[in-house]
Write a protein that holds these residues in place. Structure first.
Motif, PDB file in Angstrom:
ATOM      1  N   UNK A  79      -4.162 -17.138   5.094  1.00  6.73           N
ATOM      2  CA  UNK A  79      -5.248 -18.111   4.944  1.00  6.73           C
ATOM      3  C   UNK A  79      -4.835 -19.229   3.990  1.00  6.73           C
ATOM      4  N   UNK A  80      -4.175 -18.882   2.905  1.00  7.66           N
ATOM      5  CA  UNK A  80      -3.719 -19.899   1.956  1.00  7.66           C
ATOM      6  C   UNK A  80      -2.671 -20.821   2.584  1.00  7.66           C
ATOM      7  N   UNK A  81      -1.773 -20.269   3.387  1.00 10.84           N
ATOM      8  CA  UNK A  81      -0.781 -21.096   4.083  1.00 10.84           C
ATOM      9  C   UNK A  81      -1.461 -22.084   5.023  1.00 10.84           C
ATOM     10  N   UNK A  82      -2.450 -21.605   5.753  1.00 16.81           N
ATOM     11  CA  UNK A  82      -3.178 -22.470   6.677  1.00 16.81           C
ATOM     12  C   UNK A  82      -3.933 -23.553   5.927  1.00 16.81           C
ATOM     13  N   UNK A  83      -4.552 -23.192   4.819  1.00 14.87           N
ATOM     14  CA  UNK A  83      -5.285 -24.182   4.018  1.00 14.87           C
ATOM     15  C   UNK A  83      -4.353 -25.260   3.473  1.00 14.87           C
ATOM     16  N   UNK A  84      -3.168 -24.851   3.014  1.00 16.17           N
ATOM     17  CA  UNK A  84      -2.205 -25.842   2.509  1.00 16.17           C
ATOM     18  C   UNK A  84      -1.746 -26.784   3.615  1.00 16.17           C
ATOM     19  N   UNK A  85      -1.494 -26.244   4.791  1.00 13.65           N
ATOM     20  CA  UNK A  85      -1.073 -27.086   5.919  1.00 13.65           C
ATOM     21  C   UNK A  85      -2.185 -28.047   6.316  1.00 13.65           C
ATOM     22  N   UNK A  86      -3.429 -27.551   6.311  1.00 12.21           N
ATOM     23  CA  UNK A  86      -4.559 -28.416   6.656  1.00 12.21           C
ATOM     24  C   UNK A  86      -4.723 -29.529   5.622  1.00 12.21           C
ATOM     25  N   UNK A  87      -4.513 -29.208   4.359  1.00 10.28           N
ATOM     26  CA  UNK A  87      -4.604 -30.209   3.306  1.00 10.28           C
ATOM     27  C   UNK A  87      -3.534 -31.292   3.479  1.00 10.28           C
ATOM     28  N   UNK A  88      -2.340 -30.880   3.822  1.00 13.63           N
ATOM     29  CA  UNK A  88      -1.253 -31.838   4.063  1.00 13.63           C
ATOM     30  C   UNK A  88      -1.585 -32.724   5.254  1.00 13.63           C
ATOM     31  N   UNK A  89      -2.129 -32.132   6.293  1.00 19.73           N
ATOM     32  CA  UNK A  89      -2.500 -32.910   7.479  1.00 19.73           C
ATOM     33  C   UNK A  89      -3.598 -33.917   7.161  1.00 19.73           C
ATOM     34  N   UNK A  90      -4.582 -33.503   6.394  1.00 15.12           N
ATOM     35  CA  UNK A  90      -5.668 -34.418   6.045  1.00 15.12           C
ATOM     36  C   UNK A  90      -5.161 -35.594   5.225  1.00 15.12           C
ATOM     37  N   UNK A  91      -4.263 -35.330   4.297  1.00 10.03           N
ATOM     38  CA  UNK A  91      -3.702 -36.426   3.507  1.00 10.03           C
ATOM     39  C   UNK A  91      -2.868 -37.357   4.385  1.00 10.03           C
ATOM     40  N   UNK A  92      -2.157 -36.797   5.356  1.00  5.88           N
ATOM     41  CA  UNK A  92      -1.369 -37.633   6.264  1.00  5.88           C
ATOM     42  C   UNK A  92      -2.282 -38.498   7.125  1.00  5.88           C
ATOM     43  N   UNK A  93      -3.410 -37.943   7.561  1.00  2.00           N
ATOM     44  CA  UNK A  93      -4.371 -38.715   8.357  1.00  2.00           C
ATOM     45  C   UNK A  93      -4.972 -39.838   7.512  1.00  2.00           C
ATOM     46  N   UNK A  94      -5.298 -39.522   6.260  1.00  3.62           N
ATOM     47  CA  UNK A  94      -5.868 -40.537   5.374  1.00  3.62           C
ATOM     48  C   UNK A  94      -4.892 -41.674   5.109  1.00  3.62           C
ATOM     49  N   UNK A  95      -3.614 -41.368   5.049  1.00  2.82           N
ATOM     50  CA  UNK A  95      -2.599 -42.395   4.805  1.00  2.82           C
ATOM     51  C   UNK A  95      -2.152 -43.101   6.082  1.00  2.82           C
ATOM     52  N   UNK A  96      -2.678 -42.657   7.235  1.00  3.09           N
ATOM     53  CA  UNK A  96      -2.370 -43.305   8.497  1.00  3.09           C
ATOM     54  C   UNK A  96      -0.992 -42.964   9.058  1.00  3.09           C
ATOM     55  N   UNK A  97      -0.435 -41.864   8.661  1.00  5.01           N
ATOM     56  CA  UNK A  97       0.877 -41.471   9.174  1.00  5.01           C
ATOM     57  C   UNK A  97       0.721 -40.642  10.430  1.00  5.01           C
ATOM     58  N   UNK A  98       1.802 -40.586  11.195  1.00  3.12           N
ATOM     59  CA  UNK A  98       1.774 -39.770  12.411  1.00  3.12           C
ATOM     60  C   UNK A  98       1.787 -38.291  12.019  1.00  3.12           C
ATOM     61  N   UNK A  99       1.156 -37.488  12.845  1.00  2.00           N
ATOM     62  CA  UNK A  99       0.968 -36.077  12.547  1.00  2.00           C
ATOM     63  C   UNK A  99       1.731 -35.242  13.558  1.00  2.00           C
ATOM     64  N   UNK A 100       2.442 -34.276  13.069  1.00  7.94           N
ATOM     65  CA  UNK A 100       3.133 -33.331  13.935  1.00  7.94           C
ATOM     66  C   UNK A 100       2.186 -32.177  14.249  1.00  7.94           C
ATOM     67  N   UNK A 101       1.769 -32.045  15.506  1.00 13.14           N
ATOM     68  CA  UNK A 101       0.808 -30.980  15.833  1.00 13.14           C
ATOM     69  C   UNK A 101       1.411 -29.577  15.763  1.00 13.14           C
ATOM     70  N   UNK A 102       2.726 -29.475  15.671  1.00  8.84           N
ATOM     71  CA  UNK A 102       3.362 -28.163  15.617  1.00  8.84           C
ATOM     72  C   UNK A 102       3.335 -27.544  14.225  1.00  8.84           C
ATOM     73  N   UNK A 103       2.706 -28.211  13.268  1.00  6.30           N
ATOM     74  CA  UNK A 103       2.694 -27.717  11.897  1.00  6.30           C
ATOM     75  C   UNK A 103       1.951 -26.386  11.780  1.00  6.30           C
ATOM     76  N   UNK A 104       0.978 -26.144  12.655  1.00  5.67           N
ATOM     77  CA  UNK A 104       0.205 -24.912  12.565  1.00  5.67           C
ATOM     78  C   UNK A 104       0.797 -23.769  13.375  1.00  5.67           C
ATOM     79  N   UNK A 105       1.819 -24.054  14.151  1.00  8.04           N
ATOM     80  CA  UNK A 105       2.443 -22.985  14.926  1.00  8.04           C
ATOM     81  C   UNK A 105       3.298 -22.133  14.001  1.00  8.04           C
ATOM     82  N   UNK A 106       3.094 -20.832  14.083  1.00  8.16           N
ATOM     83  CA  UNK A 106       3.927 -19.928  13.301  1.00  8.16           C
ATOM     84  C   UNK A 106       5.098 -19.519  14.175  1.00  8.16           C
ATOM     85  N   UNK A 107       6.265 -19.901  13.760  1.00  2.50           N
ATOM     86  CA  UNK A 107       7.437 -19.598  14.579  1.00  2.50           C
ATOM     87  C   UNK A 107       8.348 -18.648  13.814  1.00  2.50           C
TER      88      UNK A 107
END
Length: 141
Positions: free
Chosen positions: A29-57
């Motif tokens: 859950x903490x890993x997912x929350x950190x990834x979501x936080x990074x994504x939100x900051x990237x969206x706020x800054x207008x950067x492109x987002x990699x949708x594969x960030x949430x895939x656990x490989x």
């Protein structure tokens, strides 16, 4: 029977597994929350987002490695079952676990034999795939 005699098995069989599952789920859950936080900051800054960030490989192991892992597990569990059986047969002092040993030995031997069967059947069935995988590794070098 003391309260301690009852509490120790309850702690080992109930509390410990529940605690382990809870800790693992909190880490995920903490890993997912950190990834979501990074994504939100990237969206706020207008950067492109990699949708594969949430895939656990997890790195997928080769067929050969999977078979060797089965062989390793089969050897360990079979030897543990054999050790439990020998301890029971030679009446080694086990601090009151004498009634438990034959069942533990039987379970460990059954798992070990099952893994041995799985290893040899998999080795026979997947021989062509293993050969193709080795050939591909040789070509990539």
């Amino acid at each position: 029977m003391d309260a301690v005699d009852i509490l120790i098995p309850i702690a080992i069989c109930v509390v410990l597994p529940v605690t382990i599952v809870w800790i693992v789920s909190r880490v995920r859950q903490n890993e997912t929350n950190r990834k979501a936080e990074i994504m939100l900051k990237a969206i706020e800054n207008g950067q492109t987002i990699n949708p594969d960030i949430f895939k656990t490989s997890r790195p997928k192991g080769s067929i050969k490695k999977d078979l060797l892992d089965k062989l390793n597990g089969a050897t360990i569990t079979s030897l543990m079952g054999l050790a439990f059986l020998l301890i029971f047969l030679f009446k080694v002092k086990t601090f009151g676990f004498d009634a438990f040993l034959p069942y533990a030995a039987g379970a460990m031997l059954a798992v070990g034999i099952g893994l041995f069967i799985s290893y040899f059947a998999g080795k026979k069935m997947l021989a062509k795939e293993i050969e193709a995988e080795e050939k591909e590794l040789q070509e990539n070098k």
